[in-house]
Design an enzyme around this catalytic site. Structure first.
Site, PDB file in Angstrom:
ATOM      1  N   HIS A 193       0.819  -1.218   0.000  1.00  0.00           N
ATOM      2  CA  HIS A 193       0.000   0.000   0.000  1.00  0.00           C
ATOM      3  C   HIS A 193       0.846   1.259   0.000  1.00  0.00           C
ATOM      4  O   HIS A 193       0.334   2.342   0.226  1.00  0.00           O
ATOM      5  CB  HIS A 193      -0.946   0.007   1.220  1.00  0.00           C
ATOM      6  CG  HIS A 193      -2.020  -1.043   1.134  1.00  0.00           C
ATOM      7  ND1 HIS A 193      -2.769  -1.418   2.229  1.00  0.00           N
ATOM      8  CD2 HIS A 193      -2.459  -1.805   0.110  1.00  0.00           C
ATOM      9  CE1 HIS A 193      -3.630  -2.351   1.869  1.00  0.00           C
ATOM     10  NE2 HIS A 193      -3.451  -2.613   0.584  1.00  0.00           N
TER      11      HIS A 193
ATOM     12  N   THR B 193      -4.149  -7.801  11.140  1.00  0.00           N
ATOM     13  CA  THR B 193      -4.998  -7.206  10.114  1.00  0.00           C
ATOM     14  C   THR B 193      -6.449  -7.642  10.313  1.00  0.00           C
ATOM     15  O   THR B 193      -6.734  -8.783  10.642  1.00  0.00           O
ATOM     16  CB  THR B 193      -4.516  -7.556   8.687  1.00  0.00           C
ATOM     17  OG1 THR B 193      -5.387  -6.931   7.732  1.00  0.00           O
ATOM     18  CG2 THR B 193      -4.458  -9.046   8.435  1.00  0.00           C
ATOM     19  N   SER B 194      -7.355  -6.688  10.087  1.00  0.00           N
ATOM     20  CA  SER B 194      -8.782  -6.944  10.342  1.00  0.00           C
ATOM     21  C   SER B 194      -9.444  -7.687   9.187  1.00  0.00           C
ATOM     22  O   SER B 194     -10.635  -7.952   9.217  1.00  0.00           O
ATOM     23  CB  SER B 194      -9.512  -5.614  10.562  1.00  0.00           C
ATOM     24  OG  SER B 194      -9.412  -4.826   9.379  1.00  0.00           O
TER      25      SER B 194
HETATM   26  C1  BV8 Z   1      -8.422  -1.778  -5.462  1.00  0.00           C
HETATM   27  C2  BV8 Z   1      -2.894   3.119   2.275  1.00  0.00           C
HETATM   28  C3  BV8 Z   1      -9.087  -1.891  -7.714  1.00  0.00           C
HETATM   29  C4  BV8 Z   1      -3.391   4.480   2.560  1.00  0.00           C
HETATM   30  C5  BV8 Z   1      -4.799   1.568   2.399  1.00  0.00           C
HETATM   31  C6  BV8 Z   1     -13.132  -6.489  -3.434  1.00  0.00           C
HETATM   32  C7  BV8 Z   1     -12.051  -6.706  -4.288  1.00  0.00           C
HETATM   33  C8  BV8 Z   1     -11.191  -5.662  -4.629  1.00  0.00           C
HETATM   34  C9  BV8 Z   1     -11.389  -4.390  -4.097  1.00  0.00           C
HETATM   35  C10 BV8 Z   1     -12.439  -4.187  -3.249  1.00  0.00           C
HETATM   36  C11 BV8 Z   1     -13.314  -5.228  -2.914  1.00  0.00           C
HETATM   37  N1  BV8 Z   1     -14.227  -4.727  -2.068  1.00  0.00           N
HETATM   38  C12 BV8 Z   1     -13.977  -3.418  -1.845  1.00  0.00           C
HETATM   39  C13 BV8 Z   1     -12.901  -3.055  -2.562  1.00  0.00           C
HETATM   40  C14 BV8 Z   1     -12.334  -1.716  -2.613  1.00  0.00           C
HETATM   41  C15 BV8 Z   1     -11.295  -1.433  -1.528  1.00  0.00           C
HETATM   42  C16 BV8 Z   1     -11.564  -2.114  -0.219  1.00  0.00           C
HETATM   43  O1  BV8 Z   1     -10.986  -3.161   0.082  1.00  0.00           O
HETATM   44  N2  BV8 Z   1     -12.432  -1.507   0.580  1.00  0.00           N
HETATM   45  C17 BV8 Z   1     -12.698  -2.040   1.905  1.00  0.00           C
HETATM   46  C18 BV8 Z   1     -12.860  -0.870   2.898  1.00  0.00           C
HETATM   47  C19 BV8 Z   1     -13.962  -2.888   1.824  1.00  0.00           C
HETATM   48  N3  BV8 Z   1      -9.965  -1.797  -2.002  1.00  0.00           N
HETATM   49  C20 BV8 Z   1      -9.291  -0.912  -2.761  1.00  0.00           C
HETATM   50  O2  BV8 Z   1      -9.749   0.138  -3.138  1.00  0.00           O
HETATM   51  C21 BV8 Z   1      -7.885  -1.327  -3.179  1.00  0.00           C
HETATM   52  N4  BV8 Z   1      -7.747  -1.066  -4.577  1.00  0.00           N
HETATM   53  O3  BV8 Z   1      -9.098  -2.736  -5.193  1.00  0.00           O
HETATM   54  O4  BV8 Z   1      -8.297  -1.273  -6.726  1.00  0.00           O
HETATM   55  C22 BV8 Z   1      -8.753  -1.238  -8.996  1.00  0.00           C
HETATM   56  C23 BV8 Z   1      -8.252  -2.011 -10.022  1.00  0.00           C
HETATM   57  C24 BV8 Z   1      -7.957  -1.411 -11.231  1.00  0.00           C
HETATM   58  C25 BV8 Z   1      -8.156  -0.026 -11.396  1.00  0.00           C
HETATM   59  C26 BV8 Z   1      -8.640   0.745 -10.361  1.00  0.00           C
HETATM   60  C27 BV8 Z   1      -8.945   0.145  -9.144  1.00  0.00           C
HETATM   61  C28 BV8 Z   1      -6.850  -0.474  -2.469  1.00  0.00           C
HETATM   62  C29 BV8 Z   1      -6.835  -0.794  -0.998  1.00  0.00           C
HETATM   63  C30 BV8 Z   1      -5.674  -0.058  -0.320  1.00  0.00           C
HETATM   64  C31 BV8 Z   1      -6.201   1.145   0.428  1.00  0.00           C
HETATM   65  N5  BV8 Z   1      -5.105   1.782   1.141  1.00  0.00           N
HETATM   66  N6  BV8 Z   1      -3.735   2.139   2.970  1.00  0.00           N
HETATM   67  C32 BV8 Z   1      -3.290   4.803   4.035  1.00  0.00           C
HETATM   68  O5  BV8 Z   1      -2.589   4.095   4.787  1.00  0.00           O
HETATM   69  O6  BV8 Z   1      -3.933   5.796   4.418  1.00  0.00           O
HETATM   70  S1  BV8 Z   1      -5.740   0.489   3.270  1.00  0.00           S
HETATM   71  C33 BV8 Z   1      -5.496   0.641   4.938  1.00  0.00           C
HETATM   72  O7  BV8 Z   1      -6.251  -0.457   5.482  1.00  0.00           O
HETATM   73  C34 BV8 Z   1      -4.092   0.421   5.488  1.00  0.00           C
HETATM   74  O8  BV8 Z   1      -3.142   0.009   4.537  1.00  0.00           O
HETATM   75  C35 BV8 Z   1      -4.334  -0.717   6.492  1.00  0.00           C
HETATM   76  O9  BV8 Z   1      -3.230  -1.459   6.787  1.00  0.00           O
HETATM   77  C36 BV8 Z   1      -5.308  -1.479   5.695  1.00  0.00           C
HETATM   78  C37 BV8 Z   1      -5.992  -2.647   6.273  1.00  0.00           C
HETATM   79  O10 BV8 Z   1      -6.353  -2.345   7.582  1.00  0.00           O
HETATM   80  P1  BV8 Z   1      -5.608  -3.199   8.713  1.00  0.00           P
HETATM   81  O11 BV8 Z   1      -4.154  -3.141   8.451  1.00  0.00           O
HETATM   82  O12 BV8 Z   1      -6.226  -4.538   8.775  1.00  0.00           O
HETATM   83  O13 BV8 Z   1      -5.884  -2.323   9.972  1.00  0.00           O
HETATM   84  P2  BV8 Z   1      -7.216  -2.303  10.838  1.00  0.00           P
HETATM   85  O14 BV8 Z   1      -7.147  -1.101  11.730  1.00  0.00           O
HETATM   86  O15 BV8 Z   1      -8.409  -2.505   9.956  1.00  0.00           O
HETATM   87  O16 BV8 Z   1      -7.110  -3.616  11.737  1.00  0.00           O
HETATM   88  C38 BV8 Z   1      -6.089  -3.711  12.701  1.00  0.00           C
HETATM   89  C39 BV8 Z   1      -6.184  -5.128  13.246  1.00  0.00           C
HETATM   90  O17 BV8 Z   1      -5.097  -5.309  14.151  1.00  0.00           O
HETATM   91  C40 BV8 Z   1      -7.456  -5.405  14.017  1.00  0.00           C
HETATM   92  O18 BV8 Z   1      -8.002  -6.641  13.597  1.00  0.00           O
HETATM   93  C41 BV8 Z   1      -6.997  -5.503  15.491  1.00  0.00           C
HETATM   94  O19 BV8 Z   1      -7.727  -6.477  16.213  1.00  0.00           O
HETATM   95  C42 BV8 Z   1      -5.571  -5.953  15.309  1.00  0.00           C
HETATM   96  N7  BV8 Z   1      -4.653  -5.555  16.386  1.00  0.00           N
HETATM   97  C43 BV8 Z   1      -4.754  -4.487  17.214  1.00  0.00           C
HETATM   98  N8  BV8 Z   1      -3.681  -4.468  18.053  1.00  0.00           N
HETATM   99  C44 BV8 Z   1      -2.917  -5.564  17.731  1.00  0.00           C
HETATM  100  C45 BV8 Z   1      -3.530  -6.242  16.663  1.00  0.00           C
HETATM  101  N9  BV8 Z   1      -3.003  -7.349  16.116  1.00  0.00           N
HETATM  102  C46 BV8 Z   1      -1.847  -7.811  16.636  1.00  0.00           C
HETATM  103  N10 BV8 Z   1      -1.199  -7.214  17.664  1.00  0.00           N
HETATM  104  C47 BV8 Z   1      -1.703  -6.093  18.225  1.00  0.00           C
HETATM  105  N11 BV8 Z   1      -1.065  -5.503  19.258  1.00  0.00           N
END
Ligand code: BV8
Length: 249
Positions: free
Chosen positions: A123, A193-194
């Site tokens: 990312h 990761t969530s």
């Molecule tokens: C794309 C950079 C297509 C910016 C980020 C199905 C298929 C394909 C795409 C999609 C789809 N459905 C929806 C989509 C679109 C979208 C998407 O996934 N939306 C989601 C919200 C549903 N995806 C996209 O748009 C991707 N692009 O598909 O393009 C395309 C193709 C051709 C032409 C045009 C387009 C792009 C996705 C990337 C977005 N950018 N980051 C920034 O950082 O600001 S995503 C962002 O979320 C971060 O990178 C982050 O890392 C990532 C995932 O979140 P997590 O890392 O999991 O973090 P989160 O807070 O959610 O969870 C933390 C976890 O840690 C929790 O579970 C918690 O319990 C746990 N935790 C807490 N403490 C600890 C711990 N674990 C261990 N130890 C601890 N101490």
């Protein structure tokens, strides 16, 4: 056999390991995650408000400021025990002649600062900023805020964060590497990761197709927890050092 021992046994004999990390791995370094707890980034804003090209086009000052704040936060934080243990696990596996691929969704560069090598930042990176006119990417490590947001580039444009926003595609080469390595791995680990963001969340399906042992490390259950061979309800900072000692200590 206790879960730790079973996972350590598998890791010790692994031939090809793929690890996907998310924001949870950096939580113990003081970097807020995106979802979950109230201090998460997106508890205040929705991703669509800030992490999209449309948001930057609509309000470049606000988006550039938010990312510059996150850049300063990442530079001020230190890798935690989980980052360091993962780097040692990589070294031990490479010494065993195994392959190791670290795919991170994180943009904070803490894996690299803990000693991990060949990190695939699927990312992008919070220290890298790209000219909107020439697409030249420059890196900024100065721990001071940019003078203005967005910062003008020497190339006649302004700098946008060189990260993959929602609605933007990941790099073709990163996707090809991730798919190829997952289809060939015997161990796949998803750490902190969530399991919400695609296409990264979908990588596990390739590992399952490859017949790999799949391991999730997360203090909370995720929507994918039941898909894993082992789902460990622990923090990465606690479990990864224990795993390194049990497997290679
Ligand atoms: C794309 C950079 C297509 C910016 C980020 C199905 C298929 C394909 C795409 C999609 C789809 N459905 C929806 C989509 C679109 C979208 C998407 O996934 N939306 C989601 C919200 C549903 N995806 C996209 O748009 C991707 N692009 O598909 O393009 C395309 C193709 C051709 C032409 C045009 C387009 C792009 C996705 C990337 C977005 N950018 N980051 C920034 O950082 O600001 S995503 C962002 O979320 C971060 O990178 C982050 O890392 C990532 C995932 O979140 P997590 O890392 O999991 O973090 P989160 O807070 O959610 O969870 C933390 C976890 O840690 C929790 O579970 C918690 O319990 C746990 N935790 C807490 N403490 C600890 C711990 N674990 C261990 N130890 C601890 N101490």
């Amino acid at each position: 056999m206790e879960q730790l021992d079973a996972i350590a046994q598998v890791l010790r004999h692994a031939k090809s390991v793929v690890v996907l990390t998310g924001a949870g791995v950096s939580a113990e370094s003081g970097i807020p995650t995106f979802r979950g707890a109230m201090e998460g980034h997106w508890s205040k804003y929705s991703p669509q408000e800030l992490a999209t090209p449309e948001a930057f086009a609509r309000d470049p000052q606000r988006v550039a400021q938010w990312y510059d704040e996150r850049r300063l936060k990442a530079l001020a934080c230190q890798p935690n025990a989980g980052h360091f243990a993962l780097a040692k696990i990589q070294e031990a596996l490479l010494n065993n002649g195994a392959s190791f691929t670290l795919l991170t969704q994180n943009v904070d560069q803490l894996h690299q600062r803990a000693g991990s090598t060949d990190v695939v930042e699927i990312h992008g990176s919070i220290v890298k900023w790209r000219c909107t006119k020439t697409h030249t990417s420059d890196e900024f490590y100065d721990p001071e805020p940019f003078e203005t947001h967005p910062l003008p580039t020497p190339y006649g444009g302004v700098y946008r964060p060189d990260v993959v926003w929602f609605g933007e595609p990941l790099k073709t080469e990163d996707l090809a590497l991730a798919k190829g390595m997952c289809l060939d791995c015997d161990v796949y680990m998803a750490i902190g990761t969530s399991a919400v963001v695609y296409p990264a969340t979908g990588f596990i399906s390739y590992a399952i197709d490859a017949g790999a042992t799949t391991i999730e490390i997360n203090p909370a259950e995720t929507i994918l927890s039941s898909e894993f061979s082992h789902s460990v309800r622990e923090t990465s900072g606690d479990f990864l050092p224990e795993l390194y000692e049990a497997a290679f200590g």
